[in-house]
Design a protein around this motif. Structure first.
Motif, mmCIF file in Angstrom:
data_model
loop_
_atom_site.group_PDB
_atom_site.id
_atom_site.type_symbol
_atom_site.label_atom_id
_atom_site.label_comp_id
_atom_site.label_asym_id
_atom_site.label_seq_id
_atom_site.Cartn_x
_atom_site.Cartn_y
_atom_site.Cartn_z
ATOM 1 N N LYS A 183 13.328 -9.138 3.830
ATOM 2 C CA LYS A 183 13.867 -7.853 3.404
ATOM 3 C C LYS A 183 14.786 -8.007 2.204
ATOM 4 O O LYS A 183 14.802 -7.172 1.304
ATOM 5 C CB LYS A 183 14.621 -7.194 4.571
ATOM 6 C CG LYS A 183 15.353 -5.924 4.205
ATOM 7 C CD LYS A 183 14.414 -4.850 3.644
ATOM 8 C CE LYS A 183 15.172 -3.627 3.170
ATOM 9 N NZ LYS A 183 14.298 -2.611 2.562
ATOM 10 N N ASN A 205 9.465 8.148 -0.358
ATOM 11 C CA ASN A 205 10.258 7.078 0.227
ATOM 12 C C ASN A 205 11.092 7.637 1.372
ATOM 13 O O ASN A 205 11.166 8.854 1.556
ATOM 14 C CB ASN A 205 11.147 6.425 -0.834
ATOM 15 C CG ASN A 205 11.878 7.474 -1.663
ATOM 16 O OD1 ASN A 205 12.779 8.145 -1.177
ATOM 17 N ND2 ASN A 205 11.465 7.634 -2.926
ATOM 18 N N ASN A 231 12.651 2.186 2.443
ATOM 19 C CA ASN A 231 11.220 1.945 2.257
ATOM 20 C C ASN A 231 10.630 2.858 1.188
ATOM 21 O O ASN A 231 10.882 4.058 1.172
ATOM 22 C CB ASN A 231 10.494 2.189 3.592
ATOM 23 C CG ASN A 231 9.004 1.926 3.490
ATOM 24 O OD1 ASN A 231 8.588 0.935 2.903
ATOM 25 N ND2 ASN A 231 8.193 2.814 4.044
ATOM 26 N N ARG A 233 7.376 4.374 0.399
ATOM 27 C CA ARG A 233 6.088 4.584 1.054
ATOM 28 C C ARG A 233 4.935 4.592 0.047
ATOM 29 O O ARG A 233 3.830 4.135 0.357
ATOM 30 C CB ARG A 233 6.095 5.894 1.836
ATOM 31 C CG ARG A 233 7.166 5.959 2.909
ATOM 32 C CD ARG A 233 7.013 7.167 3.800
ATOM 33 N NE ARG A 233 5.851 7.038 4.680
ATOM 34 C CZ ARG A 233 5.476 7.950 5.565
ATOM 35 N NH1 ARG A 233 6.184 9.072 5.677
ATOM 36 N NH2 ARG A 233 4.431 7.764 6.333
ATOM 37 N N GLU A 236 4.176 0.725 -1.034
ATOM 38 C CA GLU A 236 3.462 -0.045 -0.011
ATOM 39 C C GLU A 236 2.108 0.564 0.284
ATOM 40 O O GLU A 236 1.147 -0.146 0.588
ATOM 41 C CB GLU A 236 4.291 -0.121 1.275
ATOM 42 C CG GLU A 236 3.654 -1.029 2.326
ATOM 43 C CD GLU A 236 4.467 -1.127 3.598
ATOM 44 O OE1 GLU A 236 3.985 -1.778 4.541
ATOM 45 O OE2 GLU A 236 5.571 -0.557 3.654
ATOM 46 N N LYS A 247 10.154 -3.150 -0.611
ATOM 47 C CA LYS A 247 11.234 -3.426 0.343
ATOM 48 C C LYS A 247 12.447 -4.141 -0.254
ATOM 49 O O LYS A 247 13.579 -3.852 0.127
ATOM 50 C CB LYS A 247 10.691 -4.277 1.498
ATOM 51 C CG LYS A 247 9.694 -3.548 2.392
ATOM 52 C CD LYS A 247 10.375 -2.518 3.265
ATOM 53 C CE LYS A 247 9.445 -1.977 4.334
ATOM 54 N NZ LYS A 247 10.121 -1.006 5.226
#
Length: 388
Positions: A183, A205, A231, A233, A236, A247
């Motif tokens: 992380k 996010n 995060n 989104r 990813e 991240k």
């Protein structure tokens, strides 16, 4: 941000807590014990959080440590907001330092399905609603009793493969191997009151309220705290290979307010029954609330810890492990069907009665305070103070 002791401290006045503060006169951080609503510098006994967590009995070591009274906690908490900070006075930091910062992903059914949706939407929030219905139609949403890696889970996996619906997120959600990723780097996490970073290029996010366990180098789980696994989104969702970009960003790992060490009143069984609340309050008047119930986690915290630290992967300075989140926001903020995303100025509050509250304000990653005090700077500072 409400950074008063009443808003930040755990409900239990006897909770055994340690944290870290920046001491301007020392030009560096000090490990502290929270004594009621006062703060005691114990860095002469334990120069780093890592040293305390490596003790044979961290709880007893923390109780017995002698130190210097730094005054009321209220003043340090209030000075932790960078918008109001007096650089000549102490402020709160993330409670951990040299430990590796790891995270477990896809450990709750709801968030697992949302990861599948992100993948199929290729990071496009407009496509998420329709895909969400399709995915839930295929796998349902009541997989909570399914033990990852069990024969039943493997049978479901085969069914999904045959239906052309398998996903890498389902693999780590119900397969034998957990997703464990980095992380942030040691010393890079931020604490309560600090700004957290969202990359300005991201348009989809969310916060991720999580329990964070503290693991010594020998694998003992010695305590717990709260975390926000911020995060992206859309990033990813475009590709799981972009996980690091989604991240690990400046200010994107918030941990705190303090680490509560395990003792007779609080242990791993206590962690497994925690209820986390989330409140996001925007400058535009938007309010979003959510919960994350540890009872619904699909992998036991001890199993996740064992998958992170074992004979094949060791951490000489220990590690902290985000345990994943049940929360996956679908509430629309602006246009219908676009879901939730952060805006600059959002205040995020993650709380659990036994652990207190982690409170941060959202800004862009390139506007957060830059991370420029790493392990090398810490060692030089502690040596200069005669603490090593």
């Amino acid at each position: 941000m409400d950074l008063s002791p009443a808003a930040i401290l755990p409900a239990d006045p006897h909770a055994l807590l340690f944290g870290r503060v920046w001491r301007p006169e020392a030009e560096g951080p000090s490990l502290v014990r929270i004594d009621g609503e006062r703060v005691t510098d114990i860095s002469a006994a334990f120069p780093t959080a890592r040293d305390l967590c490596e003790a044979a009995d961290p709880a007893t070591a923390l109780r017995q440590a002698q130190g210097e009274d730094l005054g009321p906690l209220a003043a340090i908490l209030a000075n932790s907001d960078p918008a109001r900070r007096d650089a000549g006075r102490a402020w709160l930091l993330s409670p951990i330092d040299l430990q590796a910062v790891k995270a477990a992903g896809v450990t709750f059914v709801t968030s697992m399905l949302e990861r599948v949706i992100e993948e199929r939407a290729r990071g496009n929030p407009e496509a998420a609603a329709e895909i969400r219905a399709q995915v839930r139609g295929l796998v349902g949403d009541d997989l909570r009793a399914l033990r990852p890696g069990s024969p039943e889970a493997m049978a479901l996996k085969q069914t999904l493969i045959e239906a052309g619906a398998w996903s890498q997120y389902l693999e780590v959600g119900i397969g034998p191997d957990a997703e464990i990723f980095t992380k942030a780097q040691p010393m890079a996490s931020v604490g309560t009151g600090h700004e957290i970073g969202v990359h300005p290029a991201s348009t989809w996010n969310n916060p991720e309220p999580e329990v964070v366990i503290v693991i010594a180098s020998d694998g003992r789980i010695v305590g717990a705290t709260l975390g926000n696994d911020v995060n992206l989104r859309d990033v990813e969702g475009r590709s799981a290979l972009l996980l690091g970009k989604a991240k690990d960003n400046n200010g994107a790992a918030a941990i705190g307010p303090f680490v509560r060490l395990f003792d007779g009143a609080f242990d791993l069984a206590s962690v497994e029954t925690l209820s986390l609340t989330l409140t996001v309050t925007g400058e535009d008047g938007f309010v979003m609330q959510g919960r994350s119930e540890m009872r619904e986690i699909s992998r036991a915290p001890a199993d996740l810890a064992a998958q992170a630290r074992n004979a094949h992967h060791r951490y000489p300075d220990g590690l902290v492990l985000f345990l994943g989140t049940l929360f996956a926001p679908t509430q629309d903020r602006d246009e219908p069907g676009h879901g939730f995303t952060h805006k600059t100025g959002d205040v995020v509050r993650i709380a659990a009665g036994p652990l207190g509250a982690l409170v941060n304000r959202v800004t862009a990653t390139d506007r957060c305070a830059p991370w420029d005090f790493g392990a090398g700077a810490l060692m030089r500072n502690l040596a200069g103070r005669g603490l090593l």
